[in-house]
Design an enzyme around this catalytic site. Structure first.
Site, PDB file in Angstrom:
ATOM      1  N   ARG A 155       0.858  -1.183   0.000  1.00 53.53           N
ATOM      2  CA  ARG A 155       0.000   0.000   0.000  1.00 53.53           C
ATOM      3  C   ARG A 155       0.899   1.240   0.000  1.00 53.53           C
ATOM      4  O   ARG A 155       2.043   1.190   0.455  1.00 53.53           O
ATOM      5  CB  ARG A 155      -0.894   0.022   1.240  1.00 53.53           C
ATOM      6  CG  ARG A 155      -1.881  -1.146   1.338  1.00 53.53           C
ATOM      7  CD  ARG A 155      -2.681  -1.045   2.631  1.00 53.53           C
ATOM      8  NE  ARG A 155      -3.668  -2.119   2.749  1.00 53.53           N
ATOM      9  CZ  ARG A 155      -3.451  -3.267   3.410  1.00 53.53           C
ATOM     10  NH1 ARG A 155      -2.290  -3.475   4.012  1.00 53.53           N
ATOM     11  NH2 ARG A 155      -4.386  -4.188   3.472  1.00 53.53           N
ATOM     12  N   LYS A 179      -2.455  -2.283   7.879  1.00 54.65           N
ATOM     13  CA  LYS A 179      -3.604  -1.723   8.590  1.00 54.65           C
ATOM     14  C   LYS A 179      -3.642  -2.271  10.004  1.00 54.65           C
ATOM     15  O   LYS A 179      -3.431  -3.466  10.228  1.00 54.65           O
ATOM     16  CB  LYS A 179      -4.897  -2.070   7.848  1.00 54.65           C
ATOM     17  CG  LYS A 179      -5.058  -1.312   6.537  1.00 54.65           C
ATOM     18  CD  LYS A 179      -6.407  -1.553   5.905  1.00 54.65           C
ATOM     19  CE  LYS A 179      -6.586  -0.711   4.663  1.00 54.65           C
ATOM     20  NZ  LYS A 179      -7.879  -0.940   4.011  1.00 54.65           N
ATOM     21  N   HIS A 244      -2.078   2.500  -6.087  1.00 51.42           N
ATOM     22  CA  HIS A 244      -2.877   1.307  -5.794  1.00 51.42           C
ATOM     23  C   HIS A 244      -3.063   0.432  -7.034  1.00 51.42           C
ATOM     24  O   HIS A 244      -3.255  -0.777  -6.915  1.00 51.42           O
ATOM     25  CB  HIS A 244      -4.237   1.716  -5.217  1.00 51.42           C
ATOM     26  CG  HIS A 244      -4.725   0.767  -4.164  1.00 51.42           C
ATOM     27  ND1 HIS A 244      -4.137   0.663  -2.921  1.00 51.42           N
ATOM     28  CD2 HIS A 244      -5.735  -0.146  -4.173  1.00 51.42           C
ATOM     29  CE1 HIS A 244      -4.773  -0.265  -2.208  1.00 51.42           C
ATOM     30  NE2 HIS A 244      -5.736  -0.763  -2.951  1.00 51.42           N
ATOM     31  N   ARG A 247      -0.521  -2.098  -7.095  1.00 47.61           N
ATOM     32  CA  ARG A 247      -0.881  -3.187  -6.163  1.00 47.61           C
ATOM     33  C   ARG A 247      -1.870  -4.135  -6.838  1.00 47.61           C
ATOM     34  O   ARG A 247      -1.736  -5.355  -6.740  1.00 47.61           O
ATOM     35  CB  ARG A 247      -1.478  -2.545  -4.904  1.00 47.61           C
ATOM     36  CG  ARG A 247      -1.845  -3.500  -3.784  1.00 47.61           C
ATOM     37  CD  ARG A 247      -2.144  -2.663  -2.549  1.00 47.61           C
ATOM     38  NE  ARG A 247      -3.032  -3.303  -1.600  1.00 47.61           N
ATOM     39  CZ  ARG A 247      -2.616  -4.100  -0.621  1.00 47.61           C
ATOM     40  NH1 ARG A 247      -1.342  -4.405  -0.500  1.00 47.61           N
ATOM     41  NH2 ARG A 247      -3.478  -4.622   0.232  1.00 47.61           N
ATOM     42  N   HIS A 270      -4.359  -8.716   3.381  1.00 51.52           N
ATOM     43  CA  HIS A 270      -5.820  -8.636   3.509  1.00 51.52           C
ATOM     44  C   HIS A 270      -6.275  -9.463   4.705  1.00 51.52           C
ATOM     45  O   HIS A 270      -5.855 -10.611   4.872  1.00 51.52           O
ATOM     46  CB  HIS A 270      -6.502  -9.195   2.253  1.00 51.52           C
ATOM     47  CG  HIS A 270      -6.468  -8.254   1.086  1.00 51.52           C
ATOM     48  ND1 HIS A 270      -6.671  -8.659  -0.214  1.00 51.52           N
ATOM     49  CD2 HIS A 270      -6.261  -6.908   1.027  1.00 51.52           C
ATOM     50  CE1 HIS A 270      -6.579  -7.618  -1.017  1.00 51.52           C
ATOM     51  NE2 HIS A 270      -6.330  -6.550  -0.287  1.00 51.52           N
ATOM     52  N   TYR A 279      -9.664 -10.137  -7.310  1.00 55.90           N
ATOM     53  CA  TYR A 279      -8.621 -10.286  -8.333  1.00 55.90           C
ATOM     54  C   TYR A 279      -8.815 -11.556  -9.167  1.00 55.90           C
ATOM     55  O   TYR A 279      -8.366 -11.619 -10.299  1.00 55.90           O
ATOM     56  CB  TYR A 279      -7.229 -10.277  -7.690  1.00 55.90           C
ATOM     57  CG  TYR A 279      -6.935  -8.967  -7.010  1.00 55.90           C
ATOM     58  CD1 TYR A 279      -6.758  -7.807  -7.750  1.00 55.90           C
ATOM     59  CD2 TYR A 279      -6.868  -8.873  -5.625  1.00 55.90           C
ATOM     60  CE1 TYR A 279      -6.522  -6.589  -7.130  1.00 55.90           C
ATOM     61  CE2 TYR A 279      -6.626  -7.659  -5.002  1.00 55.90           C
ATOM     62  CZ  TYR A 279      -6.455  -6.525  -5.766  1.00 55.90           C
ATOM     63  OH  TYR A 279      -6.224  -5.330  -5.145  1.00 55.90           O
TER      64      TYR A 279
END
Length: 298
Positions: A155, A179, A244, A247, A270, A279
């Protein structure tokens, strides 16, 4: 923020809980603070006395203003988390937000660059004449930034936060805090490691922030975004792209080449496999297009 907290002590306590106990990022805190304030502009009822109808009215008002579904869901995600906190910590008996049915989010497939477009973008910094005022090492830094983005699928905030010590040349990996400050180790390909080493040697970067500006301070996320925008103008790529998108391209190209979904989930950091599954849809669409383009009876 202190003044706002004194006017709305429950919201203030909730934001402190997010920051201290949930280790929420500044970006998350800002989004949640703004979401609570936005509801307050329309409805002044004390938080503990709000009913499901108050939130239905707010939902309809947002929809009437034709706000994007993603924005609406973000607002209500903040409100749901807030009311979860009130139920758990403030003895609220009933959560009125849970009674609402939110509009489903439109599933947009991520935009992905082709391998040829990636190659063209990664080569741009060494082809484009640098600004006279820029240090001689700046193009090497920009190559390293873009190589690392694509090599590891980081990220934007994760890449900006990297320190020199986070890159391990021996294990060919980078330590990332994602995150919620969750730590993960991401493999780094040889071209990216080589680019980082060349940049560090030229810029004399041996400790502290990995990517620095001409004042030798850590680059901001905005500065890194602008680096990408600058070189995009010098390619044949017809679309506007963000960090992004690199990514997205990393994840899709991994799946194209046979990587399993769980591995890609771990590499991207994730929390949920369902986030990574978008994806697989991209990959299936690409396969269908290749079939339609190439098969004589498609």
């Amino acid at each position: 923020m202190p003044a706002q907290n004194s006017r709305d002590p429950l919201a203030g306590e909730f934001l402190r809980y997010l920051a201290v106990e949930r280790n929420a990022s500044p970006r998350t805190l800002k989004a949640y603070r703004e979401a609570l304030a936005a509801f307050r502009v329309q409805n002044k009822t004390p938080w503990k006395k709000c009913t499901a109808d108050d939130f239905r009215d707010y939902l309809f008002a947002l929809m009437k203003r034709e706000q994007a579904r993603s924005y609406i869901r973000l607002q209500f995600s903040a409100l749901r988390t807030f009311y979860g906190f009130l139920v758990a910590r403030k003895r609220l008996r009933r959560d009125p937000v849970r009674e609402l049915q939110l509009p489903k989010i439109e599933k947009k497939l991520p935009l992905v660059l082709t391998k040829q477009q990636i190659e063209e973008l990664l080569a741009a910094p060494l082809r484009v004449a640098k600004n006279r005022a820029a240090p001689v090492w700046m193009p090497l830094r920009d190559v390293a930034i873009m190589e690392l983005f694509y090599s590891s699928g980081l990220r934007l905030s994760e890449l900006a936060d990297l320190d020199v010590a986070d890159v391990d040349l021996y294990t060919e990996s980078v330590r990332v805090f994602g995150k919620g400050r969750k730590e993960r180790i991401c493999p780094v390909g040889f071209p990216a490691l080589e680019a980082i080493s060349r940049y560090r040697a030229a810029a004399n970067v041996h400790s502290g922030p990995l990517f620095i500006n001409k004042l030798r301070k850590r680059m901001s996320t905005r500065s890194i975004w602008l680096v990408l925008k600058r070189y995009l103008r010098h390619t044949s790529i017809p679309i506007s792209i963000s960090p992004h998108k690199l990514r997205h391209s990393f994840a899709t190209h991994m799946l194209d080449r046979g990587a399993d979904l769980r591995s890609v989930q771990a590499l991207l950091g994730h929390a949920s496999l369902s986030t990574t599954q978008i994806y697989t849809h991209v990959t299936v669409e690409r396969l269908k297009k290749a079939y339609a383009d190439a098969h004589p009876r498609a």
